[in-house]
Write a protein that holds these residues in place. Structure first.
Motif, PDB file in Angstrom:
ATOM      1  N   GLY A  50       0.921  -1.116  -0.033  1.00 60.65           N
ATOM      2  CA  GLY A  50       0.180  -0.088   0.002  1.00 60.65           C
ATOM      3  C   GLY A  50       0.648   1.582  -0.282  1.00 60.65           C
ATOM      4  O   GLY A  50       0.277   2.284  -0.430  1.00 60.65           O
ATOM      5  N   ARG A  52       2.832   4.416  -1.513  1.00 61.79           N
ATOM      6  CA  ARG A  52       3.291   5.031  -2.298  1.00 61.79           C
ATOM      7  C   ARG A  52       4.529   5.129  -2.949  1.00 61.79           C
ATOM      8  O   ARG A  52       5.255   5.568  -1.966  1.00 61.79           O
ATOM      9  CB  ARG A  52       2.793   6.053  -2.440  1.00 61.79           C
ATOM     10  N   ALA A  68       5.737  -3.167  -7.992  1.00 56.09           N
ATOM     11  CA  ALA A  68       3.763  -3.476  -7.300  1.00 56.09           C
ATOM     12  C   ALA A  68       3.888  -5.014  -7.592  1.00 56.09           C
ATOM     13  O   ALA A  68       2.701  -5.011  -6.584  1.00 56.09           O
ATOM     14  CB  ALA A  68       3.229  -3.742  -9.149  1.00 56.09           C
ATOM     15  N   GLY A  72       3.607  -2.287  -3.638  1.00 59.04           N
ATOM     16  CA  GLY A  72       3.769  -0.776  -3.429  1.00 59.04           C
ATOM     17  C   GLY A  72       2.538  -0.387  -4.196  1.00 59.04           C
ATOM     18  O   GLY A  72       2.712  -0.519  -5.850  1.00 59.04           O
ATOM     19  N   SER A  73       1.916   1.228  -4.520  1.00 61.46           N
ATOM     20  CA  SER A  73       1.701   1.893  -5.605  1.00 61.46           C
ATOM     21  C   SER A  73       2.178   3.172  -6.186  1.00 61.46           C
ATOM     22  O   SER A  73       3.043   3.798  -5.663  1.00 61.46           O
ATOM     23  CB  SER A  73       0.414   2.593  -5.250  1.00 61.46           C
ATOM     24  N   GLY A  96      -0.318  -5.567  -9.612  1.00 58.69           N
ATOM     25  CA  GLY A  96      -0.294  -4.257  -9.139  1.00 58.69           C
ATOM     26  C   GLY A  96      -0.668  -2.811  -9.675  1.00 58.69           C
ATOM     27  O   GLY A  96      -1.559  -2.838 -10.697  1.00 58.69           O
ATOM     28  N   SER A  97      -0.486  -1.960  -8.511  1.00 49.43           N
ATOM     29  CA  SER A  97      -0.454  -0.326  -9.574  1.00 49.43           C
ATOM     30  C   SER A  97       0.430   0.174 -10.299  1.00 49.43           C
ATOM     31  O   SER A  97       1.481   0.505  -8.909  1.00 49.43           O
ATOM     32  CB  SER A  97      -1.699   0.256  -7.705  1.00 49.43           C
ATOM     33  N   ILE A  98       0.527   0.801 -11.329  1.00 45.07           N
ATOM     34  CA  ILE A  98       1.330   1.248 -11.534  1.00 45.07           C
ATOM     35  C   ILE A  98       0.701   3.219 -12.704  1.00 45.07           C
ATOM     36  O   ILE A  98       0.061   1.908 -13.417  1.00 45.07           O
ATOM     37  CB  ILE A  98       2.502   0.134 -13.313  1.00 45.07           C
ATOM     38  N   GLU A  99       1.379   3.898 -12.913  1.00 45.93           N
ATOM     39  CA  GLU A  99       1.225   4.447 -13.892  1.00 45.93           C
ATOM     40  C   GLU A  99       2.358   5.185 -14.111  1.00 45.93           C
ATOM     41  O   GLU A  99       3.546   6.119 -13.328  1.00 45.93           O
ATOM     42  CB  GLU A  99       0.236   5.502 -13.228  1.00 45.93           C
TER      43      GLU A  99
END
Length: 262
Positions: A50, A52, A68, A72-73, A96-99
């Motif tokens: 969680g 960032r 991710a 991790g975000s 997972g979360s990747i931008e």
């Protein structure tokens, strides 16, 4: 400043030109990252689910995807449009979360657009030595991290694996001959054999590299000099044995000075 901007433009152009080759060569990872760099990075980073995380100069996104998977975000950025295309293509089915964002790590205004006190951790994996100017990035990171955040970066070892050093053999013993170290220097190097175009490389001795971090309020909190595992040295001695006693990578962790006051 004009000279720095010109060099930075060359760095950008070279990495765009090398992007497809680099992506094909590295893929999801390579032995150096998988068994030497990443374990040390992950040890010092100690990601919690969680959190960032900011991935600076992410390349084709190999470490961003690893972050991710660890929970991790991730916001990952690079200034090479072509490398980001590779990163996005490889991330389509990644969990997972990747931008991903197109940002130049040497541009203070672009870095400021990321916000303030919004990341628990930041990573720069094997990229600082490829940046023409790291002062804007370090200033930005001192504002981007939360008060108890941490920065972890890995680089080619400034003492043993830089422009002034060469591998040598003497009386049957391999070693590193360091002819020049104390002053910052710029050259053209290759990251991997077969790289189509050499890229600008920026040697920063420890006093200079660490001094930039100290000046913006970071405190050195951890340092590793990882070497290849014994099985890898045995499997490919011609490539890895030389690094068994003399590390070619340095990994450091930094925290903001305010964490230690009061």
């Amino acid at each position: 400043m004009i000279e720095v901007n010109e060099i930075n433009q060359r760095v950008h152009d070279v990495w765009n030109a090398n992007a497809a080759w680099w992506d094909a060569e590295v893929g999801e990872t390579d032995f150096s990252h998988e068994y030497v760099i990443n374990p040390a990075m992950e040890t010092l980073l100690a990601i919690k689910p969680g959190e960032r995380v900011l991935d600076v100069a992410c390349g084709n996104g190999t470490f961003a995807r690893r972050l991710a998977r660890l929970g991790g975000s991730v916001l990952a950025f690079d200034f090479s449009e072509e490398l980001l295309k590779c990163a996005k293509a490889r991330t389509i089915s990644s969990p997972g979360s990747i931008e991903y964002k197109l940002i130049d790590a040497t541009d203070a205004a672009q870095l400021a657009s990321l916000g303030e006190r919004c990341f628990d951790a930041a990573v720069v994996s094997m990229a600082l030595m490829d940046m023409a100017n790291i002062e804007p990035l370090m200033h930005a990171l001192s504002r981007l991290l939360v008060s108890k955040g941490r920065l972890v970066f890995s680089i080619t070892h400034p003492c043993f694996n830089s422009l002034g050093g060469t591998h040598t053999q003497w009386l049957g013993t391999e070693g590193v001959l360091v002819k020049d170290y104390i002053q910052p220097a710029t050259g053209n190097e290759i990251a991997k054999p077969g790289q189509p175009i050499r890229h600008p490389f920026f040697h920063r001795p420890l006093w200079h590299l660490f001094g930039i971090c100290f000046q913006v309020g970071f405190v050195l909190d951890g340092l590793l000099e990882p070497v290849p595992p014994e099985w890898l040295q045995t499997a490919q001695p011609e490539k890895w044995k030389r690094y068994a006693r003399i590390p070619h990578i340095m990994v450091t962790r930094w925290r903001l000075l305010g964490q230690f006051s009061g």
